[in-house]
Design an enzyme around this catalytic site. Structure first.
Site, PDB file in Angstrom:
ATOM      1  CG  ASP A   1      -4.954  -4.058 -12.011  1.00 54.35           C
ATOM      2  OD1 ASP A   1      -4.762  -5.166 -11.044  1.00 54.35           O
ATOM      3  OD2 ASP A   1      -6.000  -3.886 -11.814  1.00 54.35           O
TER       4      ASP A   1
ATOM      5  N   GLY B   1       4.839   1.064  -0.299  1.00 53.17           N
ATOM      6  CA  GLY B   1       5.590   0.873  -1.485  1.00 53.17           C
ATOM      7  C   GLY B   1       5.753  -0.592  -1.624  1.00 53.17           C
TER       8      GLY B   1
ATOM      9  N   GLY C   1       0.909  -1.170   0.090  1.00 48.90           N
ATOM     10  CA  GLY C   1       0.195  -0.077   0.229  1.00 48.90           C
ATOM     11  C   GLY C   1       0.848   1.129   0.075  1.00 48.90           C
TER      12      GLY C   1
END
Lengths: 308, 308
Positions: free
Chosen positions: B248, B221, B218
């Site tokens: 994605d 990183g 998240g």
């Protein structure tokens, strides 16, 4: 034949989830689709009562196609008018534990002037063979707010009894065109008249142009103000279940009994029994036939001679 | 060409409402539809980075048609395999005031043995021209849980680097087929390994068969465990926005940099910058190009020699 007009038809989608969590992510356990829009529901109940029912309105885009595919096997005639825009979806999210429903209604397609003209022409043709007509639900974007008033006038000109079941400004305008019957619920009456007192509000609605007003008061049944008198019709007991479609079943009850030539108390008893039997049915918009038969015997219809 | 496989493609529908009220009725103010499923999102980002991208997976029913219509004008090649069942919808309900999203994901179509065979045959042909392949997202009903493991093995046999981005049992089985790279998030890693400590959990995931593990943490990183070393890549500052599609975009960053022959630190910097630029973009699944350029210069990538 009884005609129902649903200008803003819908593909009704029901999602079953474990429990709705605001701002959470949900795995949908079950997906069900049915043809929707108030007039479509009314037509299905009319057919179940043995009446020939025809639905018109608009259908367009992939959801319009899906709606027509789902209508095809049902005992109602599809006289929907093609439209360029896409028929709306409604999404009902049902918590499987509590049965509580959270509803999302898309606005509906833009309807062009040419499509409205095509609908009017189909409507006039259908009116010629109709014993009664019901005008149902919201207006899609792009249709003038006086659309239902126009349809009411044409029905009156054709000598076909017309019931209007809508809300807001389309109801206000429609009343001025003098429909035979309107069936507002308490919220719709309050929005129209500013009064939360049903008798006062229904009187106001009649003064605005309706020949008769049948106000649906949820579990308290119906209050009818008609040229023949004032009646209150109440179910034998409060029923628990899913109220989706209960109002549409009441419309089907009122219209079917009207074309059968029944007096007001019988019309109201049928509408109340159908409405309660719809709340009792597990699937939204269906009615429980056995419960309907039992309830019909036990609905109380009382004339209110003091109020009249 | 980079190939992305999305076995459970979706038509992503976004509804804008004033505010979500559980068990209330909502007028949907805005309806937006886009082609969805993780691999479809990855392919769009790959195309935006200048790579030729091909999407495969299943498409069927009216939603499958709608998905393909929406794909047609995009710069990705549609190599979806037709299916009898109906492609799922996902419905994201966005509160217009707060921006908070409530998500509903349909399960997806039943896929038959014949359809799975058709997909395998299309996949083998596409692999022949692919520089890399990404296997993305959940499995639709009716597909065996080892489906991704099968696709991983075929990619390895064809000598094509393969990235696997899924969760649960399909991830567990897929790992045993020794993919070049997996990109789990913290929840997926914890579900797989039982550990909430990222380094320990990623080590466990590598032992299960992945050549490299890039864990997405998240706002913290990425943590990468690779045969060449261990790195932590962090964005210059916490970014606020819509995290939909950020994972994605990270996959697209990793794969594009891999086929460009860049070393791990550059791959990770690109993935972190794309991911943050996706959170910053107003539309879900898009990325902010200007922010991407700026962020790319400022991502910190540190080798963790102590942990190695």
């Amino acid at each position: 034949m009884i005609l129902t007009v649903t200008l803003n038809t819908a593909l009704d989608v029901t999602y079953t989830v474990d429990a709705l969590v605001p701002h959470g992510s949900h795995r949908v356990r079950g997906v069900a689709e049915r043809p929707g829009g108030k007039g479509v529901n009314v037509a299905r109940v009319l057919a179940a009562l043995g009446h020939e029912a025809v639905v018109t309105g608009f259908a367009g885009g992939p959801t319009g196609e899906a709606l027509r595919r789902l209508l095809a096997p049902l005992p109602v005639r599809d006289a929907l008018v093609p439209a360029e825009g896409t028929t709306r979806r409604t999404v009902a999210v049902v918590d499987s534990a509590s049965g509580d429903t959270t509803q999302f209604n898309e606005p509906g397609p833009q309807v062009s002037a040419g499509e409205w003209a095509a609908l009017l022409s189909a409507y006039e043709e259908l009116l010629a063979g109709a014993e009664a007509v019901a005008l149902c639900g919201s207006l899609p974007p792009g249709i003038h707010v006086g659309a239902y008033a126009d349809l009411v006038r044409r029905a009156r000109a054709a000598g076909v009894p017309v019931l209007l079941d809508t809300s807001g400004e389309p109801l206000r305008r429609g009343l001025a065109a003098r429909p035979d019957l309107v069936k507002p619920n308490a919220d719709e009456l309050a929005a129209l008249t500013g009064s939360r007192e049903p008798l006062r509000a229904a009187r106001d609605a009649r003064r605005r142009g309706a020949r008769a007003v049948v106000a649906s008061l949820g579990p308290d049944g119906l209050l009818a103000l008609t040229p023949e008198g004032i009646w209150r019709a109440t179910p034998p007991q409060a029923v628990r279940g899913n109220p989706t479609g209960a109002g549409d079943s009441a419309v089907a009850g009122l219209l079917s009994a009207l074309v059968e030539g029944l007096p007001w108390p019988d019309r109201l008893a049928r509408a109340v029994a159908l409405s309660a039997a719809t709340v009792l049915a597990p699937a939204a918009g269906e009615f429980d036939r056995a419960a309907y038969g039992e309830l019909l015997e036990r609905v109380t219809v009382a004339e209110d001679t003091a109020a009249a």
